[in-house]
Motif scaffolding. Structure first.
Motif, mmCIF file in Angstrom:
data_model
loop_
_atom_site.group_PDB
_atom_site.id
_atom_site.type_symbol
_atom_site.label_atom_id
_atom_site.label_comp_id
_atom_site.label_asym_id
_atom_site.label_seq_id
_atom_site.Cartn_x
_atom_site.Cartn_y
_atom_site.Cartn_z
ATOM 1 N N PRO A 12 58.548 2.712 -1.201
ATOM 2 C CA PRO A 12 57.762 2.668 -2.446
ATOM 3 C C PRO A 12 57.248 1.275 -2.785
ATOM 4 C CG PRO A 12 59.712 4.015 -2.759
ATOM 5 C CD PRO A 12 59.846 3.354 -1.409
ATOM 6 N N SER A 13 58.037 0.246 -2.483
ATOM 7 C CA SER A 13 57.586 -1.127 -2.758
ATOM 8 C C SER A 13 56.398 -1.498 -1.876
ATOM 9 C CB SER A 13 58.724 -2.119 -2.512
ATOM 10 O OG SER A 13 59.757 -1.917 -3.428
ATOM 11 N N GLN A 14 56.440 -1.083 -0.623
ATOM 12 C CA GLN A 14 55.336 -1.368 0.281
ATOM 13 C C GLN A 14 54.076 -0.646 -0.174
ATOM 14 O OE1 GLN A 14 57.083 -0.127 3.958
ATOM 15 N NE2 GLN A 14 57.771 -2.183 4.461
ATOM 16 N N LEU A 15 54.220 0.594 -0.595
ATOM 17 C CA LEU A 15 53.079 1.365 -1.080
ATOM 18 C C LEU A 15 52.479 0.711 -2.320
ATOM 19 C CD1 LEU A 15 51.288 3.860 -0.831
ATOM 20 C CD2 LEU A 15 52.961 5.084 -2.212
ATOM 21 N N MET A 16 53.334 0.262 -3.232
ATOM 22 C CA MET A 16 52.836 -0.418 -4.433
ATOM 23 C C MET A 16 52.082 -1.692 -4.071
ATOM 24 S SD MET A 16 55.674 -0.085 -7.490
ATOM 25 C CE MET A 16 55.742 -1.822 -7.557
ATOM 26 N N GLU A 17 52.584 -2.425 -3.085
ATOM 27 C CA GLU A 17 51.936 -3.669 -2.667
ATOM 28 C C GLU A 17 50.552 -3.398 -2.083
ATOM 29 O OE1 GLU A 17 51.768 -7.679 -2.605
ATOM 30 O OE2 GLU A 17 53.479 -6.541 -3.324
ATOM 31 N N LEU A 47 48.621 -0.741 -2.624
ATOM 32 C CA LEU A 47 47.731 -0.266 -3.682
ATOM 33 C C LEU A 47 47.321 -1.391 -4.625
ATOM 34 C CD1 LEU A 47 49.298 3.202 -4.486
ATOM 35 C CD2 LEU A 47 47.218 2.712 -3.189
ATOM 36 N N ALA A 48 48.220 -2.332 -4.889
ATOM 37 C CA ALA A 48 47.871 -3.464 -5.749
ATOM 38 C C ALA A 48 46.827 -4.346 -5.072
ATOM 39 C CB ALA A 48 49.118 -4.274 -6.082
ATOM 40 N N ASP A 49 47.031 -4.620 -3.780
ATOM 41 C CA ASP A 49 46.049 -5.428 -3.041
ATOM 42 C C ASP A 49 44.707 -4.730 -2.994
ATOM 43 O OD1 ASP A 49 47.935 -7.347 -2.580
ATOM 44 O OD2 ASP A 49 48.350 -6.728 -0.513
ATOM 45 N N PHE A 50 44.718 -3.443 -2.702
ATOM 46 C CA PHE A 50 43.477 -2.680 -2.638
ATOM 47 C C PHE A 50 42.785 -2.646 -3.994
ATOM 48 C CE2 PHE A 50 41.296 1.393 -3.273
ATOM 49 C CZ PHE A 50 40.284 1.249 -2.350
ATOM 50 N N GLY A 51 43.554 -2.420 -5.042
ATOM 51 C CA GLY A 51 42.978 -2.339 -6.385
ATOM 52 C C GLY A 51 42.326 -3.642 -6.822
ATOM 53 N N ALA A 52 42.965 -4.749 -6.515
ATOM 54 C CA ALA A 52 42.424 -6.051 -6.927
ATOM 55 C C ALA A 52 41.103 -6.347 -6.225
ATOM 56 C CB ALA A 52 43.435 -7.155 -6.633
ATOM 57 N N VAL A 53 41.054 -6.182 -4.919
ATOM 58 C CA VAL A 53 39.817 -6.504 -4.205
ATOM 59 C C VAL A 53 38.733 -5.476 -4.495
ATOM 60 C CG1 VAL A 53 40.949 -7.804 -2.378
ATOM 61 C CG2 VAL A 53 40.569 -5.389 -2.059
ATOM 62 N N LEU A 75 40.916 -3.877 4.627
ATOM 63 C CA LEU A 75 41.675 -2.819 3.964
ATOM 64 C C LEU A 75 40.762 -1.895 3.163
ATOM 65 C CD1 LEU A 75 44.429 -1.604 3.305
ATOM 66 C CD2 LEU A 75 44.550 -3.164 1.368
ATOM 67 N N THR A 76 39.794 -2.444 2.451
ATOM 68 C CA THR A 76 38.877 -1.582 1.704
ATOM 69 C C THR A 76 38.021 -0.762 2.662
ATOM 70 O OG1 THR A 76 37.235 -3.351 1.480
ATOM 71 C CG2 THR A 76 38.773 -3.045 -0.345
ATOM 72 N N GLY A 77 37.725 -1.310 3.823
ATOM 73 C CA GLY A 77 36.993 -0.552 4.841
ATOM 74 C C GLY A 77 37.792 0.630 5.349
ATOM 75 N N ILE A 78 39.091 0.426 5.541
ATOM 76 C CA ILE A 78 39.957 1.527 5.982
ATOM 77 C C ILE A 78 39.967 2.630 4.936
ATOM 78 C CG2 ILE A 78 42.346 2.174 6.472
ATOM 79 C CD1 ILE A 78 42.688 -0.636 7.707
#
Length: 69
Positions: free
Chosen positions: A5-10, A12-18, A27-30
């Motif tokens: 769950p911590s990895q998933l949150m990380e 999603l947080a990275d994806f959400g910010a960019v 990552l956004t391309g994926i």
């Protein structure tokens, strides 16, 4: 080691910010290939390619650190 769950949150947080700031990253391309184009196989291939690059970088750093000693 982080738990699942911590990895998933990380991720999603990275994806959400960019995504919020409109920055195009690998990552956004994926996520775009997976969600917008509904091509799960291509998204997995891109993610595995990224993972391979990361693992090669880590292994290369280990080798260089060993050689410096």
């Amino acid at each position: 080691m982080l738990s699942g769950p911590s990895q998933l949150m990380e991720v999603l947080a990275d994806f959400g910010a960019v995504f919020y700031f409109g920055v195009q990253t690998f990552l956004t391309g994926i996520f775009k290939v997976w969600l917008a184009f509904s091509d799960r196989l291509a998204a997995v291939q891109l993610a595995l390619g990224l993972l391979r690059c990361v693992l090669q970088s880590v292994e290369g750093e280990k080798i260089l650190r060993f050689l410096v000693r």
